[in-house]
Design a protein around this motif. Structure first.
Motif, PDB file in Angstrom:
ATOM      1  N   MET A   1       5.172   5.136  -8.853  1.00 15.43           N
ATOM      2  CA  MET A   1       6.146   4.040  -8.992  1.00 15.43           C
ATOM      3  C   MET A   1       5.752   2.839  -8.115  1.00 15.43           C
ATOM      4  O   MET A   1       5.809   1.714  -8.546  1.00 15.43           O
ATOM      5  CB  MET A   1       7.559   4.529  -8.652  1.00 15.43           C
ATOM      6  N   LEU A   2       5.368   3.129  -6.880  1.00 14.68           N
ATOM      7  CA  LEU A   2       4.953   2.046  -5.970  1.00 14.68           C
ATOM      8  C   LEU A   2       3.485   2.222  -5.606  1.00 14.68           C
ATOM      9  O   LEU A   2       3.078   3.295  -5.164  1.00 14.68           O
ATOM     10  CB  LEU A   2       5.813   2.062  -4.710  1.00 14.68           C
ATOM     11  N   GLU A   3       2.734   1.155  -5.851  1.00 13.82           N
ATOM     12  CA  GLU A   3       1.300   1.212  -5.617  1.00 13.82           C
ATOM     13  C   GLU A   3       0.904   0.056  -4.709  1.00 13.82           C
ATOM     14  O   GLU A   3       0.985  -1.108  -5.100  1.00 13.82           O
ATOM     15  CB  GLU A   3       0.602   1.095  -6.980  1.00 13.82           C
ATOM     16  N   ILE A   4       0.505   0.388  -3.493  1.00 17.46           N
ATOM     17  CA  ILE A   4       0.118  -0.667  -2.540  1.00 17.46           C
ATOM     18  C   ILE A   4      -1.393  -0.606  -2.354  1.00 17.46           C
ATOM     19  O   ILE A   4      -1.941   0.456  -2.056  1.00 17.46           O
ATOM     20  CB  ILE A   4       0.815  -0.448  -1.173  1.00 17.46           C
ATOM     21  N   LYS A   5      -2.049  -1.758  -2.560  1.00 17.50           N
ATOM     22  CA  LYS A   5      -3.513  -1.776  -2.451  1.00 17.50           C
ATOM     23  C   LYS A   5      -3.973  -2.855  -1.484  1.00 17.50           C
ATOM     24  O   LYS A   5      -3.668  -4.034  -1.672  1.00 17.50           O
ATOM     25  CB  LYS A   5      -4.139  -2.034  -3.832  1.00 17.50           C
ATOM     26  N   ASN A   6      -4.691  -2.441  -0.476  1.00 13.72           N
ATOM     27  CA  ASN A   6      -5.357  -3.345   0.464  1.00 13.72           C
ATOM     28  C   ASN A   6      -4.426  -4.476   0.960  1.00 13.72           C
ATOM     29  O   ASN A   6      -4.804  -5.630   0.995  1.00 13.72           O
ATOM     30  CB  ASN A   6      -6.601  -3.941  -0.221  1.00 13.72           C
ATOM     31  N   LEU A   7      -3.227  -4.114   1.335  1.00 15.14           N
ATOM     32  CA  LEU A   7      -2.234  -5.129   1.707  1.00 15.14           C
ATOM     33  C   LEU A   7      -2.474  -5.678   3.114  1.00 15.14           C
ATOM     34  O   LEU A   7      -2.539  -4.935   4.088  1.00 15.14           O
ATOM     35  CB  LEU A   7      -0.822  -4.512   1.605  1.00 15.14           C
ATOM     36  N   HIS A   8      -2.624  -7.001   3.143  1.00 12.38           N
ATOM     37  CA  HIS A   8      -2.766  -7.695   4.437  1.00 12.38           C
ATOM     38  C   HIS A   8      -1.578  -8.639   4.611  1.00 12.38           C
ATOM     39  O   HIS A   8      -1.201  -9.332   3.677  1.00 12.38           O
ATOM     40  CB  HIS A   8      -4.044  -8.551   4.456  1.00 12.38           C
ATOM     41  N   ALA A   9      -1.012  -8.696   5.821  1.00 13.96           N
ATOM     42  CA  ALA A   9       0.064  -9.652   6.088  1.00 13.96           C
ATOM     43  C   ALA A   9      -0.053 -10.153   7.511  1.00 13.96           C
ATOM     44  O   ALA A   9      -0.559  -9.451   8.393  1.00 13.96           O
ATOM     45  CB  ALA A   9       1.416  -8.992   5.871  1.00 13.96           C
ATOM     46  N   LYS A  10       0.411 -11.399   7.704  1.00 15.92           N
ATOM     47  CA  LYS A  10       0.288 -11.971   9.049  1.00 15.92           C
ATOM     48  C   LYS A  10       1.486 -12.851   9.374  1.00 15.92           C
ATOM     49  O   LYS A  10       2.253 -13.264   8.494  1.00 15.92           O
ATOM     50  CB  LYS A  10      -0.998 -12.776   9.130  1.00 15.92           C
ATOM     51  N   ILE A  11       1.616 -13.112  10.647  1.00 16.72           N
ATOM     52  CA  ILE A  11       2.633 -14.055  11.116  1.00 16.72           C
ATOM     53  C   ILE A  11       1.947 -14.952  12.134  1.00 16.72           C
ATOM     54  O   ILE A  11       1.230 -14.467  13.012  1.00 16.72           O
ATOM     55  CB  ILE A  11       3.857 -13.302  11.713  1.00 16.72           C
ATOM     56  N   ASP A  12       2.125 -16.265  11.978  1.00 18.69           N
ATOM     57  CA  ASP A  12       1.481 -17.227  12.885  1.00 18.69           C
ATOM     58  C   ASP A  12      -0.001 -16.930  13.087  1.00 18.69           C
ATOM     59  O   ASP A  12      -0.483 -16.914  14.220  1.00 18.69           O
ATOM     60  CB  ASP A  12       2.178 -17.201  14.257  1.00 18.69           C
ATOM     61  N   ASP A  13      -0.706 -16.685  11.990  1.00 20.75           N
ATOM     62  CA  ASP A  13      -2.143 -16.420  12.044  1.00 20.75           C
ATOM     63  C   ASP A  13      -2.506 -15.107  12.734  1.00 20.75           C
ATOM     64  O   ASP A  13      -3.681 -14.832  12.976  1.00 20.75           O
ATOM     65  CB  ASP A  13      -2.910 -17.579  12.720  1.00 20.75           C
ATOM     66  N   LYS A  14      -1.511 -14.339  13.099  1.00 21.53           N
ATOM     67  CA  LYS A  14      -1.807 -13.049  13.702  1.00 21.53           C
ATOM     68  C   LYS A  14      -1.691 -11.985  12.615  1.00 21.53           C
ATOM     69  O   LYS A  14      -0.622 -11.800  12.024  1.00 21.53           O
ATOM     70  CB  LYS A  14      -0.823 -12.767  14.838  1.00 21.53           C
ATOM     71  N   GLU A  15      -2.793 -11.324  12.333  1.00 19.17           N
ATOM     72  CA  GLU A  15      -2.786 -10.348  11.263  1.00 19.17           C
ATOM     73  C   GLU A  15      -2.142  -9.053  11.750  1.00 19.17           C
ATOM     74  O   GLU A  15      -2.549  -8.478  12.758  1.00 19.17           O
ATOM     75  CB  GLU A  15      -4.213 -10.076  10.774  1.00 19.17           C
ATOM     76  N   ILE A  16      -1.129  -8.602  11.040  1.00 22.24           N
ATOM     77  CA  ILE A  16      -0.422  -7.394  11.467  1.00 22.24           C
ATOM     78  C   ILE A  16      -0.738  -6.232  10.534  1.00 22.24           C
ATOM     79  O   ILE A  16      -0.980  -5.122  10.987  1.00 22.24           O
ATOM     80  CB  ILE A  16       1.096  -7.659  11.545  1.00 22.24           C
ATOM     81  N   LEU A  17      -0.721  -6.501   9.234  1.00 26.25           N
ATOM     82  CA  LEU A  17      -1.145  -5.469   8.296  1.00 26.25           C
ATOM     83  C   LEU A  17      -2.585  -5.785   7.892  1.00 26.25           C
ATOM     84  O   LEU A  17      -2.884  -6.907   7.489  1.00 26.25           O
ATOM     85  CB  LEU A  17      -0.233  -5.436   7.065  1.00 26.25           C
ATOM     86  N   ARG A  18      -3.457  -4.777   8.010  1.00 27.21           N
ATOM     87  CA  ARG A  18      -4.877  -5.068   7.809  1.00 27.21           C
ATOM     88  C   ARG A  18      -5.490  -4.153   6.758  1.00 27.21           C
ATOM     89  O   ARG A  18      -6.500  -3.503   6.978  1.00 27.21           O
ATOM     90  CB  ARG A  18      -5.617  -4.941   9.140  1.00 27.21           C
ATOM     91  N   GLY A  19      -4.828  -4.106   5.595  1.00 24.26           N
ATOM     92  CA  GLY A  19      -5.369  -3.311   4.497  1.00 24.26           C
ATOM     93  C   GLY A  19      -4.671  -1.975   4.339  1.00 24.26           C
ATOM     94  O   GLY A  19      -5.231  -0.938   4.668  1.00 24.26           O
ATOM     95  N   ILE A  20      -3.426  -2.036   3.840  1.00 25.39           N
ATOM     96  CA  ILE A  20      -2.650  -0.810   3.626  1.00 25.39           C
ATOM     97  C   ILE A  20      -2.882  -0.329   2.194  1.00 25.39           C
ATOM     98  O   ILE A  20      -2.789  -1.113   1.252  1.00 25.39           O
ATOM     99  CB  ILE A  20      -1.142  -1.076   3.821  1.00 25.39           C
ATOM    100  N   ASN A  21      -3.153   0.968   2.048  1.00 22.30           N
ATOM    101  CA  ASN A  21      -3.229   1.585   0.724  1.00 22.30           C
ATOM    102  C   ASN A  21      -2.258   2.759   0.697  1.00 22.30           C
ATOM    103  O   ASN A  21      -2.297   3.614   1.585  1.00 22.30           O
ATOM    104  CB  ASN A  21      -4.641   2.097   0.445  1.00 22.30           C
ATOM    105  N   LEU A  22      -1.381   2.749  -0.313  1.00 19.54           N
ATOM    106  CA  LEU A  22      -0.374   3.811  -0.365  1.00 19.54           C
ATOM    107  C   LEU A  22       0.155   3.922  -1.792  1.00 19.54           C
ATOM    108  O   LEU A  22       0.443   2.913  -2.439  1.00 19.54           O
ATOM    109  CB  LEU A  22       0.778   3.467   0.593  1.00 19.54           C
ATOM    110  N   THR A  23       0.252   5.149  -2.291  1.00 23.78           N
ATOM    111  CA  THR A  23       0.809   5.372  -3.623  1.00 23.78           C
ATOM    112  C   THR A  23       1.990   6.322  -3.497  1.00 23.78           C
ATOM    113  O   THR A  23       1.884   7.369  -2.851  1.00 23.78           O
ATOM    114  CB  THR A  23      -0.250   5.976  -4.558  1.00 23.78           C
TER     115      THR A  23
END
Lengths: 250, 489
Positions: A1-23
């Motif tokens: 149902m939920l497929e997360i691939k290589n998820l990157h996220a940041k705040i103020d140029d600070k990368e917090i998520l650096r490639g999440i993979n989850l099914t």
């Protein structure tokens, strides 16, 4: 149902998520653990649609639809529920009014007729019983003056009302005494079915005694560094997060 | 890579720009034959208005006295308002829909007029009227129709247009008109006294509880016209009445002046509840057009144990200058003021109340909620005065401001004049913003941002809305939502 691939996220140029993979598949319970600052809460709020973070790379699809393109309210209406670590107070807005608006917005989105007042109150009575929430909580303004435990119970009550396909519970155990923890966990277990999934985000193993996960993932420095069955939680409890830190130090 | 905060700020700007998406629903004009007198103001115009209304000599003298006093006065500028210069010679002081001289039945009311009030949700046919509300409909300078007059007359209640009252009940008018707001009171009150056109008159006899809500609906239609109406409510011993006032105007580029007077007198143990939902045209999003609303509203709690309650929801007008007040003369008399003032775009509001404690054991309560959005300015200005002989006076004031966005302003000006040591006066004030976190919380439950704001604002003003009669409360809630559509802070 939920497929997360290589998820990157940041705040103020600070990368917090650096490639999440989850099914995640229907009927599953996933626990996401990890030391403070590893990105657990960031992951859940990015999935819920918070605009505080910027997704810079990767994808997340929910039943084939691009989750990241949807505003937060549509994610909710599609069946994603996010239980806050710190639920927000909205003075003057009654729980009844709040929930009725929310439930009917869901129904409208799914081309269903809005509930009448009596249908809605009936549903609310049923769900209140199911999750063992006191009547006086639902007669008050949204989270206003609630204790920590009451706020968390109220999150689970809202989850029961909205009947999501996937629920992400962010540190639901924080600030709960053992009785409240049991009530909250019982509620979550009662709402579990073959068709829905639960993601439990927690720092401690304690909650997982009550909500038993099928999978445990360890998040560290923005990546899932280890995934296994429920026994991983016990191992973590025993060895502590230093064990992970040593293994995956950059 | 774009800074996340920049994105958020841009989003906010976009949403704030959409603020004006809430279109003013009542901006239409009625194409109806209107009788107007030439622009400008002088003694002849005052005489002409009086003559048009076929007034007795004493009324004309009253007007002329007020006019000569007004000539000596200056427009006040102490409010936190930026008021462009008003050219009082560029205004038409009398406009009336042309119609048959005498209305025998509903069939005689011009169908266009009927249609206008229907469109506004104010049907003039009695059988269609909201259950339990009698209406006096005023268009431009004249009262068009008063409903339920006969039913009320059976209880001895007088509810009619002001012009009619001047003809039919001259003794009551002579006795009470100007007894609460004298013509010398202020610049706009003096002007009103000279040129007032129509309005409503209510008299509730001793011991009578008015069984239905009384309501006046004011509508400005004609162009370049000022509206100067007055309302007088007299509640005799042990009587009760709940009175509602609503107002709208067409959407025009020019500014139109509205300067009204409301006077209330309550005798022993009488109670008057006066509720207003003010929705005059606020101007467009650039701040062009809109009504200048300069209103003097005051109640005299003359009798012991009498009570007056003002409730107002102010969403309209380009400029609002309004302080519904209570003079607590009777011992144990009570004054209450509940207010919601919403400003958006370039609207300006300076509103509040005055509670003057004169009698012994008098009590007053002030609950003011300001909501500012866009580039608007919203001020609360309130006076609590306890006179020397006013033993055991009590006052509690609560003034809250809610800000949406960072281009608007909220201000609080409380004045306290306490001349008796037994007085207990409390004042609380808060300023808050709608939190991003509150909106996000609602979003995650499936509510759109617009709905979330509507919900949060309605929660914030609930204390005041709860004081409104049922039908009015529903209307007011919808109005708040429309006035603030899209404005996120």
């Amino acid at each position: 149902m939920l497929e997360i691939k290589n998820l990157h996220a940041k705040i103020d140029d600070k990368e917090i998520l650096r490639g999440i993979n989850l099914t995640i598949k229907p009927g599953e319970v996933h626990a996401i653990m990890g030391p403070n600052g590893s990105g657990k809460s960031t992951l859940s709020s990015v999935l819920a649609g918070s605009e505080v973070f910027e997704v810079s790379e990767g994808s997340a699809t929910f039943y084939g639809k691009d989750l990241l393109e949807m505003p937060a309210e549509d994610r909710a209406r599609e069946g994603l529920f996010y239980s806050f670590q710190y639920p927000v107070e909205i003075p003057g807005v009654s729980m009844v009014n709040f929930m009725r608006t929310a439930v009917n917005e869901h129904r409208k989105y799914n081309n269903e007729k809005p509930y009448s007042a009596s249908e809605f109150l009936k549903l609310m009575r049923e769900k209140k019983k199911l999750v063992e929430i006191d009547s006086n909580l639902t007669n008050r303004s949204v989270n206003e003056g609630f204790s920590g435990g009451e706020k968390k119970k109220n999150e689970i009550f809202q989850m029961a009302m909205l009947q999501p396909k996937i629920s992400i519970l962010d540190e639901t155990d924080s600030g709960l005494d053992i009785d409240a923890l049991r009530i909250v966990a019982n509620g979550v277990n009662k709402l579990k079915s073959e068709d829905n999934a639960t993601v439990v985000i927690t720092h401690y193993q304690r909650l997982l005694d009550y909500i038993v996960p099928d999978y445990v993932h360890v998040l560290y420095k923005g990546r899932i560094v280890m995934s296994a069955g429920k026994e991983l939680a016990l191992e973590l409890e025993e060895k502590g997060y230093d064990w992970i830190k040593k293994q995956f130090e950059d | 890579m774009i800074d996340n905060k920049v994105i958020m700020a841009e989003d906010q700007d976009k949403i704030l720009e959409e603020v004006t998406g809430g279109e003013y629903k009542y901006g239409f004009t009625t194409d109806i034959e209107t009788e107007v007198i030439p622009k400008g103001l002088n003694e002849d115009v005052v005489r002409l208005i009086s003559q048009k209304k076929n007034e007795p000599e004493w009324m004309l003298e009253f007007r002329l006295k007020a006019f000569s006093h007004w000539l000596k006065m200056e427009q006040p500028n102490w409010a936190k308002l930026n008021i462009p210069k008003i050219d009082f010679q560029d205004i038409i002081y009398y406009a009336a829909p042309k119609q048959k001289p005498k209305l025998d039945s509903m069939d005689d009311v011009d169908p266009e007029l009927k249609a206008t009030f229907d469109k506004l949700g104010i049907p003039l046919e009695e059988q269609k009227v909201l259950s339990g509300v009698a209406v006096d409909a005023v268009m431009d300078s004249v009262s068009v129709k008063t409903t339920f007059k006969e039913t009320l007359a059976e209880k001895g209640i007088i509810f009619c247009s002001f012009s009619e009252a001047v003809q039919e009940y001259p003794d009551l008018i002579k006795k009470y008109m100007g007894s609460v707001v004298p013509y010398t009171d202020n610049f706009f009150a003096a002007l009103n006294n000279a040129v007032f056109s129509d309005g409503s008159f209510v008299y509730i006899p001793k011991g009578v509880r008015c069984p239905i809500e009384l309501s006046t609906y004011f509508r400005i239609n004609a162009t370049n016209t000022g509206q100067f109406e007055r309302t007088l409510i007299v509640a005799d011993d042990d009587s009760y009445v709940s009175y509602l006032e609503g107002c709208t105007a067409p959407q025009r580029d020019e500014n139109q002046l509205h300067a009204a007077i409301v006077e209330i007198v309550t005798m022993d143990r009488a109670e008057v509840k006066y509720s207003t939902v003010q929705n005059w045209y606020p101007g467009d999003k650039e701040g062009k057009g809109g009504i200048y609303n300069f209103v003097t509203k005051r109640a005299l709690c003359k009798g012991d144990y009498s009570k007056v309650m003002w409730t107002q929801v102010e969403t309209g007008s380009a400029i609002t200058w309004k302080y519904p007040s209570c003079v607590l003369m009777g011992n144990h008399s009570v004054g209450e003021f509940y207010s919601v003032a919403v400003t958006n775009n370039y609207q300006q509001a300076d509103t509040g109340t005055k509670m003057i404690h004169i009698g012994k054991n008098t009590r007053s309560l002030i609950v003011s909620k300001g909501v500012s959005a866009g580039k608007s300015q919203n001020s609360y200005r309130g006076l609590v005065r306890v006179n020397k002989k006013a033993e055991n006076a009590r006052n509690f004031s609560q003034c809250d401001s809610l800000l949406m966005g960072d281009k608007c302003g909220a201000h609080t000006f409380p004045y306290l004049e306490i001349n008796n040591n037994s007085a207990v006066v409390e004042h609380e004030a808060t300023t808050s913003k709608i939190g991003e976190d509150q909106i996000f919380y609602c979003n995650t439950r499936g509510l759109s941002t617009e709905d979330a704001i509507g919900l949060i604002v309605n929660g914030y003003v609930k204390e005041v809305i709860n004081q409104l009669p049922m039908e009015f409360a529903v209307e007011a809630q919808k109005l708040l939502q429309i006035s603030l559509e899209g404005s996120v802070g």
